[in-house]
Scaffold this motif. Structure first.
Motif, PDB file in Angstrom:
ATOM      1  N   ILE A  16      -1.542  11.068   8.329  1.00 50.25           N
ATOM      2  CA  ILE A  16      -1.945   9.842   7.644  1.00 50.25           C
ATOM      3  C   ILE A  16      -3.389  10.015   7.180  1.00 50.25           C
ATOM      4  CG2 ILE A  16      -0.394   8.370   8.997  1.00 50.25           C
ATOM      5  CD1 ILE A  16      -2.839   7.470  10.585  1.00 50.25           C
ATOM      6  N   ALA A  17      -3.793   9.154   6.261  1.00 50.18           N
ATOM      7  CA  ALA A  17      -5.147   9.195   5.718  1.00 50.18           C
ATOM      8  C   ALA A  17      -5.734   7.787   5.761  1.00 50.18           C
ATOM      9  CB  ALA A  17      -5.143   9.726   4.288  1.00 50.18           C
TER      10      ALA A  17
ATOM     11  N   ALA B 272      -8.822   5.621   4.217  1.00 52.69           N
ATOM     12  CA  ALA B 272      -9.807   5.599   3.130  1.00 52.69           C
ATOM     13  C   ALA B 272     -10.661   4.348   3.249  1.00 52.69           C
ATOM     14  CB  ALA B 272      -9.106   5.633   1.776  1.00 52.69           C
TER      15      ALA B 272
ATOM     16  N   ASP C 246      -6.480  14.252   4.852  1.00 54.07           N
ATOM     17  CA  ASP C 246      -6.671  13.656   3.524  1.00 54.07           C
ATOM     18  C   ASP C 246      -5.353  13.408   2.810  1.00 54.07           C
ATOM     19  OD1 ASP C 246      -9.388  13.695   3.907  1.00 54.07           O
ATOM     20  OD2 ASP C 246      -9.648  15.667   2.971  1.00 54.07           O
TER      21      ASP C 246
ATOM     22  N   ARG D 194      -1.261   6.556   3.435  1.00 53.76           N
ATOM     23  CA  ARG D 194      -2.656   6.130   3.309  1.00 53.76           C
ATOM     24  C   ARG D 194      -2.834   4.680   3.758  1.00 53.76           C
ATOM     25  NH1 ARG D 194      -7.059   8.116   0.777  1.00 53.76           N
ATOM     26  NH2 ARG D 194      -5.778   9.887   0.117  1.00 53.76           N
TER      27      ARG D 194
ATOM     28  N   THR E 140      -5.866   1.977   3.257  1.00 55.84           N
ATOM     29  CA  THR E 140      -7.098   1.689   2.540  1.00 55.84           C
ATOM     30  C   THR E 140      -7.759   0.466   3.149  1.00 55.84           C
ATOM     31  OG1 THR E 140      -6.118   2.565   0.511  1.00 55.84           O
ATOM     32  CG2 THR E 140      -8.108   1.239   0.289  1.00 55.84           C
TER      33      THR E 140
ATOM     34  N   GLU F 108       0.263   1.557   2.853  1.00 57.87           N
ATOM     35  CA  GLU F 108       1.273   1.985   1.895  1.00 57.87           C
ATOM     36  C   GLU F 108       2.663   1.579   2.380  1.00 57.87           C
ATOM     37  OE1 GLU F 108      -0.688   5.852  -0.379  1.00 57.87           O
ATOM     38  OE2 GLU F 108       0.960   6.120   1.057  1.00 57.87           O
TER      39      GLU F 108
ATOM     40  N   PHE G 171       4.080   3.680   5.189  1.00 59.11           N
ATOM     41  CA  PHE G 171       3.194   3.955   6.311  1.00 59.11           C
ATOM     42  C   PHE G 171       4.003   3.867   7.617  1.00 59.11           C
ATOM     43  CE2 PHE G 171      -0.247   3.479   9.314  1.00 59.11           C
ATOM     44  CZ  PHE G 171      -1.250   4.258   8.766  1.00 59.11           C
TER      45      PHE G 171
END
Length: 263
Positions: free
Chosen positions: A25-26, A28, A57, A61, A63, A77, A80
């Motif tokens: 996972i990322a 941000a 990365d 994601r 955010t 997302e 996710f």
């Protein structure tokens, strides 16, 4: 079939305890502190969901943005890998950390204190091994007696038993049947007990399972079980042969115990 079923159950138990593979996972965010707090909250939420997250990365994601003072937006997302409960936990954790930073309060430390209640009793491997061995003996004995009864009843129904009685003594017929079916039952028991040695190669070295297997292969326990089984088989087998000789077919053999108990 018994050792195969036990081995299959052991393999399923090992696969169930196998740790979950990490999911990439990322996170941000323009705020580094907020990103680190989100990663810590995601690790806690993932452990509750039975998952493991690998922060890279790439991948699904999350955010994080702060469009206004006192407001944090979490953008998960659609794919996710976290449940609705886990996402709510992440939001509450970030809300708690933000409130603590805003109030300049010192971090709260919580210690777990052992309760005075008594510890749960530990399972005795020797008792569990004796229970399993008793189940093996009982299942093998009942199956052997059913096989012994069917052989006698079948010969009684086809009148081949009378031909055997004309050539040999009754005790010789009984001894031959007890020895033949008894050899098969001992082979079944050997397969059960021998499989425990094979299973010992696949189970972890620590825990309850290897201790139970070690007890099952103890020579003293096996010798005692063999003596008990031979005595029980000799007694109940003789009674079964006598009951089969009195019956004319399978139906009368099944109803004979009820008649005897009624009498």
């Amino acid at each position: 079939m018994g050792p195969l079923a036990a081995g299959g159950g052991l393999l399923l138990a090992q696969s169930a305890h196998r740790p979950a593979q990490p999911v990439a996972i990322a996170v941000a965010s323009h705020d580094a502190n907020l990103a680190r707090a989100a990663e810590s909250a995601l690790k806690e939420a993932a452990s509750l969901d039975g998952r493991r997250f690998l922060f890279t990365d790439a991948g699904a994601r999350l955010t994080i943005a702060a469009p206004a003072p006192g407001t944090i937006d979490l953008g998960f997302e659609s794919n996710f890998p976290l449940s609705a409960t886990g996402r709510a936990l992440v939001a509450r954790t970030l809300e708690r950390d933000a409130a603590r930073r805003a109030s300049n309060a010192a971090p709260l430390t919580v210690h777990q204190v052992a309760s005075p209640s008594a510890a749960p009793p530990r399972r005795d491997p020797a008792a569990v091994a004796r229970l399993l061995l008793m189940a093996m003996l009982w299942l093998t004995l009942t199956g052997s007696l059913g096989m012994l009864l069917q052989t006698v009843v079948r010969e009684r129904a086809t009148r081949s038993l009378e031909s055997l009685l004309a050539a040999t003594a009754p005790w010789q017929i009984m001894a031959g049947k007890l020895a033949g079916v008894g050899g098969i039952s001992l082979l079944v028991l050997a397969a059960w007990i021998g499989s425990s040695e094979v299973l010992a190669l696949f189970v972890p070295k620590a825990g309850l399972a290897p201790a139970i297997i070690a007890e099952l292969t103890r020579p003293g326990l096996l010798l005692r079980a063999a003596v008990i089984y031979c005595l029980a088989y000799a007694f109940y087998g003789s009674v079964t042969v006598a009951m089969g000789a009195l019956a004319r077919d399978s139906a009368s053999a099944q109803n004979l115990p009820a008649r005897c108990s009624f009498c």
